[in-house]
Design a protein around this motif. Structure first.
Motif, short mmCIF file in Angstrom:
data_model
loop_
_atom_site.label_atom_id
_atom_site.label_comp_id
_atom_site.label_asym_id
_atom_site.label_seq_id
_atom_site.Cartn_x
_atom_site.Cartn_y
_atom_site.Cartn_z
N GLY A 27 0.78 -1.23 0.00
CA GLY A 27 0.00 0.00 0.00
C GLY A 27 0.81 1.28 0.00
O GLY A 27 0.60 2.15 -0.85
N PRO A 28 1.77 1.45 0.93
CA PRO A 28 2.51 2.71 0.99
C PRO A 28 3.24 3.06 -0.30
O PRO A 28 3.23 4.22 -0.74
CB PRO A 28 3.50 2.47 2.15
N GLU A 29 3.86 2.06 -0.95
CA GLU A 29 4.64 2.36 -2.14
C GLU A 29 3.77 2.57 -3.38
O GLU A 29 4.24 3.07 -4.41
CB GLU A 29 5.65 1.24 -2.42
N ARG A 30 2.48 2.19 -3.30
CA ARG A 30 1.60 2.32 -4.46
C ARG A 30 0.47 3.32 -4.22
O ARG A 30 -0.46 3.42 -5.03
CB ARG A 30 1.03 0.95 -4.83
N SER A 31 0.58 4.09 -3.15
CA SER A 31 -0.48 5.04 -2.81
C SER A 31 -0.66 6.10 -3.88
O SER A 31 -1.75 6.65 -4.05
CB SER A 31 -0.19 5.70 -1.46
N HIS A 32 0.40 6.40 -4.63
CA HIS A 32 0.28 7.42 -5.69
C HIS A 32 -0.73 7.00 -6.76
O HIS A 32 -1.32 7.86 -7.42
CB HIS A 32 1.65 7.67 -6.33
N LEU A 33 -0.94 5.69 -6.91
CA LEU A 33 -1.91 5.22 -7.90
C LEU A 33 -3.33 5.60 -7.48
O LEU A 33 -4.16 5.95 -8.32
CB LEU A 33 -1.79 3.71 -8.07
N VAL A 34 -3.60 5.52 -6.18
CA VAL A 34 -4.91 5.91 -5.68
C VAL A 34 -5.08 7.42 -5.74
O VAL A 34 -6.14 7.93 -6.10
CB VAL A 34 -5.10 5.41 -4.23
N THR A 35 -4.02 8.13 -5.40
CA THR A 35 -4.08 9.59 -5.46
C THR A 35 -4.38 10.06 -6.88
O THR A 35 -5.15 11.01 -7.09
CB THR A 35 -2.75 10.21 -4.97
N GLU A 36 -3.82 9.39 -7.86
CA GLU A 36 -4.10 9.74 -9.26
C GLU A 36 -5.57 9.47 -9.59
O GLU A 36 -6.20 10.25 -10.33
CB GLU A 36 -3.18 8.96 -10.20
N MET A 37 -6.13 8.39 -9.08
CA MET A 37 -7.55 8.12 -9.27
C MET A 37 -8.39 9.25 -8.66
O MET A 37 -9.34 9.74 -9.29
CB MET A 37 -7.94 6.79 -8.62
N ILE A 38 -8.03 9.64 -7.45
CA ILE A 38 -8.75 10.73 -6.78
C ILE A 38 -8.68 12.00 -7.61
O ILE A 38 -9.68 12.71 -7.78
CB ILE A 38 -8.15 10.98 -5.37
N VAL A 90 -12.93 6.20 4.61
CA VAL A 90 -11.62 5.55 4.72
C VAL A 90 -11.50 4.83 6.07
O VAL A 90 -12.32 5.02 6.96
CB VAL A 90 -10.49 6.59 4.57
N PRO A 91 -10.44 4.01 6.25
CA PRO A 91 -10.19 3.36 7.54
C PRO A 91 -10.09 4.38 8.68
O PRO A 91 -9.86 5.57 8.44
CB PRO A 91 -8.88 2.62 7.31
N PRO A 92 -10.21 3.91 9.93
CA PRO A 92 -10.43 4.82 11.05
C PRO A 92 -9.21 5.53 11.63
O PRO A 92 -9.35 6.26 12.59
CB PRO A 92 -11.06 3.90 12.11
N SER A 93 -8.03 5.32 11.07
CA SER A 93 -6.86 6.04 11.58
C SER A 93 -5.91 6.32 10.42
O SER A 93 -5.94 5.65 9.38
CB SER A 93 -6.13 5.22 12.65
N LEU A 94 -5.07 7.32 10.59
CA LEU A 94 -4.08 7.63 9.55
C LEU A 94 -3.13 6.45 9.34
O LEU A 94 -2.73 6.17 8.21
CB LEU A 94 -3.29 8.88 9.93
N ALA A 95 -2.79 5.76 10.40
CA ALA A 95 -1.90 4.60 10.27
C ALA A 95 -2.54 3.53 9.39
O ALA A 95 -1.88 2.95 8.51
CB ALA A 95 -1.56 4.04 11.64
N ASP A 96 -3.82 3.26 9.61
CA ASP A 96 -4.53 2.28 8.78
C ASP A 96 -4.61 2.75 7.34
O ASP A 96 -4.44 1.96 6.41
CB ASP A 96 -5.94 2.04 9.33
N CYS A 97 -4.88 4.03 7.15
CA CYS A 97 -4.97 4.57 5.79
C CYS A 97 -3.64 4.40 5.05
O CYS A 97 -3.61 3.94 3.90
CB CYS A 97 -5.36 6.05 5.83
N HIS A 98 -2.55 4.76 5.70
CA HIS A 98 -1.24 4.65 5.06
C HIS A 98 -0.90 3.20 4.75
O HIS A 98 -0.34 2.90 3.68
CB HIS A 98 -0.17 5.26 5.97
N ARG A 99 -1.24 2.31 5.65
CA ARG A 99 -0.95 0.89 5.44
C ARG A 99 -1.69 0.34 4.22
O ARG A 99 -1.16 -0.48 3.46
CB ARG A 99 -1.32 0.10 6.70
N MET A 100 -2.91 0.82 4.00
CA MET A 100 -3.72 0.33 2.89
C MET A 100 -3.38 1.02 1.56
O MET A 100 -3.72 0.52 0.49
CB MET A 100 -5.21 0.54 3.19
#
Length: 297
Positions: free
Chosen positions: A224-235, A259-269
């Motif tokens: 998740g962390p290394e591919r989060s830019h793919l979701v940001t591009e969708m957004i 989104v998940p209930p904490s920033l840590a969970d969000c970043h992990r996903m």
């Protein structure tokens, strides 16, 4: 009637240009999973029941209604040209008791050109509420029996090789059947559904909700962390489409994310929330448990 009541979260600091567009008071947000979009083999009765559901909110603190446009990510409640509808393929006998009636009622309604999303939206707007269609980004209902389950869509069957594969949830291997957003084809399919909703209901809705809570896993374990830019591009793509339609409509359209209930969970996903908020790609962030309330949230 099954609802999830959600509270608005105060966002992180915004960029200067974003502060120029203040948000309205969305009040109490109420999320309906849309299960009762079709409740009768008589389409007229289904419509009456839908209107009654929304009318029951009159006089309550609810100011914003978010309504799921599908029972899953690929089985939708309106006549889609991108995904599928209830009963798009025969319901196996083993699932007929649970799903056969739902499919038949939905088919009867759609054959009569009933569009529950528009019915609900018009009724909500008539009550002075904000109306926001909601889309489940990676729904997991089908994963335990994807070959036969009624909530499996044609896209999944044709692209099962694009699954996550190894389950990110070691306790349950079935989660490996979720589609992997690492693949452009998967992301584009989701975007095509979202764009269809925006284009279809842009005249009626006040925004769009992307429900990353149903289900939270969209990448293989630890990716998740290394591919989060793919979701940001969708957004960013959704934001652009909303802005285009907003310009045509002459009024703002807002982007909500669940989104998940904490920033840590969000970043992990793989959900880089800060990257969505800083340039105001999204307007409302709703941290939420998957199915229940967390009183310490």
């Amino acid at each position: 009637m099954r609802f999830f009541v959600l509270l608005l979260m105060v966002s992180l600091p915004l960029a200067d240009h974003a502060r120029a567009t203040p948000l309205p008071d969305f009040g109490v947000l109420l999320n309906d999973d849309g299960d009762f979009s079709f409740t009768s083999l008589d389409p007229a009765e289904s419509v009456r029941n839908l209107k009654a559901q929304i009318d029951s909110l009159a006089g309550t603190p609810v100011k914003t209604l978010t309504w799921s446009v599908g029972a899953g990510s690929e089985i939708l409640y309106y006549p889609t040209n991108v995904a599928n509808v209830w009963g798009w393929r025969p319901v196996p006998e083993k699932y007929d008791e649970a799903f056969g009636s739902w499919c038949r009622k939905a088919q009867a309604g759609m054959a009569a050109d009933v569009d529950p999303i528009r019915v609900v939206g018009e009724r909500a707007k008539g009550l002075g509420m904000y109306f926001v269609p909601s889309y489940r980004m990676n729904d997991d209902h089908f994963i335990f029996d994807p070959e036969e389950y009624p909530l499996t869509g044609e896209f999944w069957l044709d692209n099962r090789h694009l699954r996550i594969g190894e389950s990110p949830q070691p306790a349950d291997a079935h989660y490996g059947n979720l589609l992997d957003f690492s693949h452009e084809k998967v992301r584009q399919f989701r975007l095509d559904v979202i764009f269809e909703v925006i284009d279809r209901y842009g005249d009626l809705m006040d925004g769009m909700e992307l429900d990353f809570n149903r289900f939270q896993m969209i990448f293989p374990k630890d990716k998740g962390p290394e591919r989060s830019h793919l979701v940001t591009e969708m957004i960013r793509n959704v934001r652009t489409r909303l802005d285009e339609v907003a310009k045509e409509q002459g009024r703002p359209l807002y982007l909500f994310v669940r989104v998940p209930p904490s920033l840590a969970d969000c970043h992990r996903m793989g959900y880089a929330i800060e990257d969505w908020l800083a340039p105001r790609l999204v307007d409302v962030v709703i941290p939420s448990q998957l199915m229940t309330l967390a009183h310490g949230l």
